[in-house]
Design a protein around this motif. Structure first.
Motif, PDB file in Angstrom:
ATOM      1  N   LEU A 147       0.838  -1.194   0.000  1.00 55.25           N
ATOM      2  CA  LEU A 147       0.000   0.000   0.000  1.00 55.25           C
ATOM      3  C   LEU A 147       0.873   1.244   0.000  1.00 55.25           C
ATOM      4  CD1 LEU A 147      -2.583  -1.046   2.727  1.00 55.25           C
ATOM      5  CD2 LEU A 147      -3.015  -0.791   0.283  1.00 55.25           C
ATOM      6  N   PRO A 148       0.602   2.195  -0.896  1.00 61.54           N
ATOM      7  CA  PRO A 148       1.356   3.452  -0.859  1.00 61.54           C
ATOM      8  C   PRO A 148       1.111   4.158   0.476  1.00 61.54           C
ATOM      9  CG  PRO A 148       0.205   3.222  -2.960  1.00 61.54           C
ATOM     10  CD  PRO A 148      -0.290   2.122  -2.056  1.00 61.54           C
ATOM     11  N   THR A 149       2.186   4.498   1.168  1.00 61.84           N
ATOM     12  CA  THR A 149       2.062   5.082   2.499  1.00 61.84           C
ATOM     13  C   THR A 149       1.663   6.548   2.471  1.00 61.84           C
ATOM     14  OG1 THR A 149       4.425   5.539   2.538  1.00 61.84           O
ATOM     15  CG2 THR A 149       3.684   3.472   3.546  1.00 61.84           C
ATOM     16  N   GLU A 150       1.810   7.233   1.329  1.00 63.29           N
ATOM     17  CA  GLU A 150       1.467   8.656   1.260  1.00 63.29           C
ATOM     18  C   GLU A 150      -0.040   8.882   1.094  1.00 63.29           C
ATOM     19  OE1 GLU A 150       2.008   7.547  -3.087  1.00 63.29           O
ATOM     20  OE2 GLU A 150       2.889   6.942  -1.186  1.00 63.29           O
ATOM     21  N   LEU A 151      -0.787   7.814   0.860  1.00 67.43           N
ATOM     22  CA  LEU A 151      -2.223   7.922   0.652  1.00 67.43           C
ATOM     23  C   LEU A 151      -2.987   7.740   1.957  1.00 67.43           C
ATOM     24  CD1 LEU A 151      -2.621   5.748  -2.574  1.00 67.43           C
ATOM     25  CD2 LEU A 151      -2.198   8.211  -2.399  1.00 67.43           C
ATOM     26  N   LYS A 152      -4.235   8.212   1.957  1.00 58.68           N
ATOM     27  CA  LYS A 152      -5.185   7.954   3.032  1.00 58.68           C
ATOM     28  C   LYS A 152      -6.234   7.003   2.472  1.00 58.68           C
ATOM     29  CE  LYS A 152      -4.187  10.752   6.502  1.00 58.68           C
ATOM     30  NZ  LYS A 152      -4.115  10.239   7.848  1.00 58.68           N
ATOM     31  N   TYR A 153      -6.858   6.211   3.336  1.00 65.16           N
ATOM     32  CA  TYR A 153      -7.773   5.164   2.888  1.00 65.16           C
ATOM     33  C   TYR A 153      -9.101   5.236   3.620  1.00 65.16           C
ATOM     34  CZ  TYR A 153      -3.515   3.385   0.858  1.00 65.16           C
ATOM     35  OH  TYR A 153      -2.360   3.274   0.125  1.00 65.16           O
ATOM     36  N   ALA A 154     -10.189   5.012   2.875  1.00 63.79           N
ATOM     37  CA  ALA A 154     -11.521   4.944   3.467  1.00 63.79           C
ATOM     38  C   ALA A 154     -11.850   3.480   3.729  1.00 63.79           C
ATOM     39  CB  ALA A 154     -12.548   5.547   2.511  1.00 63.79           C
ATOM     40  N   SER A 155     -12.692   3.241   4.728  1.00 71.02           N
ATOM     41  CA  SER A 155     -13.077   1.859   5.033  1.00 71.02           C
ATOM     42  C   SER A 155     -13.847   1.225   3.882  1.00 71.02           C
ATOM     43  CB  SER A 155     -13.907   1.813   6.318  1.00 71.02           C
ATOM     44  OG  SER A 155     -15.070   2.593   6.173  1.00 71.02           O
ATOM     45  N   SER A 156     -14.390   2.060   2.983  1.00 74.30           N
ATOM     46  CA  SER A 156     -15.122   1.562   1.815  1.00 74.30           C
ATOM     47  C   SER A 156     -14.193   1.315   0.621  1.00 74.30           C
ATOM     48  CB  SER A 156     -16.242   2.536   1.442  1.00 74.30           C
ATOM     49  OG  SER A 156     -15.744   3.866   1.321  1.00 74.30           O
ATOM     50  N   HIS A 157     -12.877   1.348   0.850  1.00 81.08           N
ATOM     51  CA  HIS A 157     -11.837   0.936  -0.098  1.00 81.08           C
ATOM     52  C   HIS A 157     -11.491   1.972  -1.163  1.00 81.08           C
ATOM     53  CE1 HIS A 157     -11.892  -2.939   1.851  1.00 81.08           C
ATOM     54  NE2 HIS A 157     -13.203  -3.010   1.636  1.00 81.08           N
ATOM     55  N   GLU A 158     -11.756   3.258  -0.877  1.00 86.00           N
ATOM     56  CA  GLU A 158     -11.246   4.309  -1.747  1.00 86.00           C
ATOM     57  C   GLU A 158      -9.932   4.829  -1.159  1.00 86.00           C
ATOM     58  OE1 GLU A 158     -15.513   3.957  -2.265  1.00 86.00           O
ATOM     59  OE2 GLU A 158     -14.405   4.542  -0.472  1.00 86.00           O
ATOM     60  N   TRP A 159      -9.069   5.349  -2.042  1.00 91.12           N
ATOM     61  CA  TRP A 159      -7.853   6.012  -1.565  1.00 91.12           C
ATOM     62  C   TRP A 159      -7.941   7.493  -1.908  1.00 91.12           C
ATOM     63  CZ3 TRP A 159      -5.309   8.422  -5.480  1.00 91.12           C
ATOM     64  CH2 TRP A 159      -5.354   7.855  -6.762  1.00 91.12           C
ATOM     65  N   ALA A 160      -7.188   8.307  -1.175  1.00 96.96           N
ATOM     66  CA  ALA A 160      -7.167   9.753  -1.368  1.00 96.96           C
ATOM     67  C   ALA A 160      -5.733  10.251  -1.321  1.00 96.96           C
ATOM     68  CB  ALA A 160      -8.000  10.438  -0.288  1.00 96.96           C
ATOM     69  N   ARG A 161      -5.382  11.071  -2.313  1.00100.56           N
ATOM     70  CA  ARG A 161      -4.039  11.674  -2.367  1.00100.56           C
ATOM     71  C   ARG A 161      -4.210  13.187  -2.403  1.00100.56           C
ATOM     72  NH1 ARG A 161      -2.156   9.570  -6.906  1.00100.56           N
ATOM     73  NH2 ARG A 161      -0.890   7.975  -5.923  1.00100.56           N
ATOM     74  N   LEU A 162      -3.716  13.897  -1.384  1.00103.07           N
ATOM     75  CA  LEU A 162      -3.812  15.353  -1.306  1.00103.07           C
ATOM     76  C   LEU A 162      -2.589  15.993  -1.937  1.00103.07           C
ATOM     77  CD1 LEU A 162      -5.221  17.934  -0.195  1.00103.07           C
ATOM     78  CD2 LEU A 162      -3.832  17.624   1.877  1.00103.07           C
ATOM     79  N   GLU A 163      -2.850  16.922  -2.869  1.00106.08           N
ATOM     80  CA  GLU A 163      -1.779  17.707  -3.485  1.00106.08           C
ATOM     81  C   GLU A 163      -2.318  19.110  -3.740  1.00106.08           C
ATOM     82  OE1 GLU A 163       0.730  14.925  -6.382  1.00106.08           O
ATOM     83  OE2 GLU A 163      -1.423  14.690  -6.719  1.00106.08           O
ATOM     84  N   ASP A 164      -1.771  20.107  -3.049  1.00105.57           N
ATOM     85  CA  ASP A 164      -2.139  21.505  -3.255  1.00105.57           C
ATOM     86  C   ASP A 164      -3.650  21.752  -3.159  1.00105.57           C
ATOM     87  OD1 ASP A 164       0.578  22.158  -3.719  1.00105.57           O
ATOM     88  OD2 ASP A 164       0.393  21.558  -5.811  1.00105.57           O
ATOM     89  N   GLY A 165      -4.277  21.205  -2.134  1.00105.34           N
ATOM     90  CA  GLY A 165      -5.696  21.445  -1.917  1.00105.34           C
ATOM     91  C   GLY A 165      -6.632  20.631  -2.786  1.00105.34           C
ATOM     92  N   VAL A 166      -6.062  19.725  -3.580  1.00102.11           N
ATOM     93  CA  VAL A 166      -6.861  18.867  -4.454  1.00102.11           C
ATOM     94  C   VAL A 166      -6.631  17.410  -4.051  1.00102.11           C
ATOM     95  CG1 VAL A 166      -7.216  18.089  -6.835  1.00102.11           C
ATOM     96  CG2 VAL A 166      -6.798  20.507  -6.367  1.00102.11           C
ATOM     97  N   VAL A 167      -7.734  16.675  -3.894  1.00103.43           N
ATOM     98  CA  VAL A 167      -7.651  15.265  -3.524  1.00103.43           C
ATOM     99  C   VAL A 167      -7.999  14.413  -4.733  1.00103.43           C
ATOM    100  CG1 VAL A 167      -8.638  13.443  -2.082  1.00103.43           C
ATOM    101  CG2 VAL A 167      -8.181  15.700  -1.108  1.00103.43           C
ATOM    102  N   THR A 168      -7.063  13.563  -5.140  1.00105.80           N
ATOM    103  CA  THR A 168      -7.307  12.585  -6.197  1.00105.80           C
ATOM    104  C   THR A 168      -7.860  11.336  -5.525  1.00105.80           C
ATOM    105  OG1 THR A 168      -5.470  13.485  -7.479  1.00105.80           O
ATOM    106  CG2 THR A 168      -6.250  11.286  -8.088  1.00105.80           C
TER     107      THR A 168
END
Length: 130
Positions: free
Chosen positions: A4-25
């Protein structure tokens, strides 16, 4: 299962989130795409949509099942991955890269604190498999 990429955040529903400059991918995890199998269709939100954390934001369908995609944070959808329309299988090959779903201009960065770090998400996965 891949690391698992450690820089990401994870939801219990299995989505990942990557924050960069106020934008979440946002995308789904490698674990989620493996459970789904071959992805054949993706329904994404519209650019300009205002969505709240934990709202249904789209659907991913595979040869096995359909699954809702939930927004891990609140904000405005500013981009969608149009490439997935013609090549949804990209999710199976690169869940954390080219297989991203949409980007949200986050309205409250503290919402990221409600998501899991990679270690916690790994424990959730292991608990589901037990």
């Amino acid at each position: 299962m891949s690391d698992l990429p450690t820089e990401l955040k994870y939801a219990s529903s299995h989505e990942w989130a990557r924050l960069e400059d106020g934008v979440v991918t946002v995308g789904i995890t490698d674990h989620a795409q493996e459970a789904l199998g071959d992805v054949v269709y993706v329904e994404l939100p519209e650019v300009g949509d205002q969505i709240n954390a934990q709202d249904e934001a789209g659907v991913v369908e595979s040869v096995k099942a359909a699954s809702d995609i939930y927004a891990p944070v609140s904000g405005e959808v500013i981009a969608i991955n149009e490439d997935l329309e013609d090549a949804p299988e990209t999710i199976n090959g690169d869940a954390y890269g080219d297989g991203w779903f949409f980007k949200i201009r986050i309205s409250d960065e503290t919402e990221l604190e409600n998501l899991m770090a990679s270690d916690d998400y790994q424990l959730q996965i292991e608990g589901e498999e037990a």
